[in-house]
Write a protein that holds these residues in place. Structure first.
Motif, short mmCIF file in Angstrom:
data_model
loop_
_atom_site.label_atom_id
_atom_site.label_comp_id
_atom_site.label_asym_id
_atom_site.label_seq_id
_atom_site.Cartn_x
_atom_site.Cartn_y
_atom_site.Cartn_z
N SER A 102 6.24 2.56 1.65
CA SER A 102 5.03 2.32 2.45
C SER A 102 5.06 3.27 3.65
O SER A 102 6.01 4.03 3.83
CB SER A 102 4.99 0.86 2.91
N SER A 103 4.06 3.18 4.49
CA SER A 103 4.01 4.07 5.66
C SER A 103 5.19 3.83 6.60
O SER A 103 5.73 4.78 7.16
CB SER A 103 2.69 3.88 6.40
N THR A 104 5.61 2.59 6.75
CA THR A 104 6.74 2.32 7.65
C THR A 104 8.05 2.86 7.06
O THR A 104 8.94 3.28 7.81
CB THR A 104 6.88 0.82 7.95
N ASP A 105 8.17 2.86 5.74
CA ASP A 105 9.36 3.45 5.11
C ASP A 105 9.42 4.95 5.39
O ASP A 105 10.48 5.48 5.72
CB ASP A 105 9.35 3.21 3.60
N TRP A 106 8.28 5.62 5.27
CA TRP A 106 8.26 7.07 5.53
C TRP A 106 8.56 7.35 7.00
O TRP A 106 9.24 8.33 7.31
CB TRP A 106 6.92 7.68 5.12
N GLU A 107 8.07 6.51 7.90
CA GLU A 107 8.36 6.70 9.32
C GLU A 107 9.86 6.57 9.59
O GLU A 107 10.44 7.35 10.34
CB GLU A 107 7.58 5.70 10.18
N GLU A 153 0.86 -1.18 0.00
CA GLU A 153 0.00 0.00 0.00
C GLU A 153 0.89 1.22 0.00
O GLU A 153 1.57 1.50 0.99
CB GLU A 153 -0.93 -0.01 1.22
N ARG A 154 0.90 1.91 -1.12
CA ARG A 154 1.72 3.11 -1.24
C ARG A 154 1.23 4.16 -0.27
O ARG A 154 0.03 4.38 -0.12
CB ARG A 154 1.64 3.64 -2.68
N ALA A 155 2.16 4.83 0.38
CA ALA A 155 1.82 5.87 1.35
C ALA A 155 2.31 7.22 0.83
O ALA A 155 3.36 7.31 0.20
CB ALA A 155 2.46 5.57 2.70
N VAL A 169 20.35 6.15 4.86
CA VAL A 169 19.97 6.55 3.49
C VAL A 169 20.36 5.48 2.48
O VAL A 169 19.72 5.35 1.43
CB VAL A 169 20.52 7.94 3.11
N ALA A 170 21.38 4.68 2.80
CA ALA A 170 21.77 3.59 1.91
C ALA A 170 20.65 2.58 1.76
O ALA A 170 20.48 1.97 0.69
CB ALA A 170 23.04 2.91 2.43
N LYS A 171 19.85 2.39 2.81
CA LYS A 171 18.73 1.45 2.75
C LYS A 171 17.68 1.86 1.74
O LYS A 171 16.88 1.05 1.28
CB LYS A 171 18.08 1.30 4.13
N PHE A 172 17.66 3.15 1.39
CA PHE A 172 16.68 3.66 0.44
C PHE A 172 17.26 3.86 -0.96
O PHE A 172 16.56 4.31 -1.85
CB PHE A 172 16.11 5.00 0.94
N GLY A 173 18.55 3.55 -1.14
CA GLY A 173 19.16 3.70 -2.46
C GLY A 173 19.56 5.13 -2.76
O GLY A 173 19.29 5.64 -3.84
#
Length: 167
Positions: A78-83, A33-35, A110-114
């Motif tokens: 997702s919502s947890t990524d934004w958190e 679910e895209r947040a 930030v490496a976890k997000f590319g």
């Protein structure tokens, strides 16, 4: 004894191999679910004797946050990524406020997000334009070299109608 192509010992029998590269745990499939990206929040921090004061985000952190919101990766958050990224913004603010001791943690997060080309390669991320270039479509929109030079033919000097060099 039979001879086979190649050099070296014959491969082990699959039943005797130590590693079979099987997952020990079955994979869990989640519904994505895209947040939407949140805004950087307003909040208060404890300033010692001054009590609670309004936290002011460094301008550079605000720009950094907008960059992440507009990034191609953001459409997969997702919502947890934004958190997690919001917590990372606090670390970014700490670094840009002069606390360099938080820089290693910022780099790891930030490496976890590319964040960099190297991070994206490790995460096996690729931009769509790169996919098109790999397929030979190019990014300029012009014809590929094979199309541009398809009608070029070699002319041999012994063929009638060809001019001699220097003549």
């Amino acid at each position: 004894m039979s001879t086979v192509a190649g050099t070296g010992p014959a491969p082990k029998d699959p039943s005797r191999r130590a590693r079979r590269n099987k997952d020990l745990q079955p994979q869990t499939i989640l519904r994505f679910e895209r947040a939407e990206a949140p805004e950087l929040p307003d909040f208060r921090i404890n300033a010692g004797e001054d009590g609670l004061v309004e936290f002011v985000w460094p301008e550079r952190t605000c720009e950094w946050w907008e960059t992440w919101k507009a990034s191609p990766q953001a459409e997969h958050f997702s919502s947890t990524d934004w958190e997690f990224l919001l917590d990372t913004a606090l670390i970014h603010a700490k670094v840009w406020s002069g606390d360099a001791s938080a820089a290693p943690e910022l780099r790891l997060r930030v490496a976890k997000f590319g964040a960099t080309m190297e991070d994206r390669a490790r995460l096996r991320m690729q931009f769509a334009q790169a996919d098109q270039a790999d397929a030979g479509q190019g990014s300029s929109g012009g014809p590929a070299a094979r199309e541009r030079y398809a009608k070029i033919r070699m002319i041999r000097p012994d063929q009638p109608g060809t001019a001699e060099p220097g003549g």
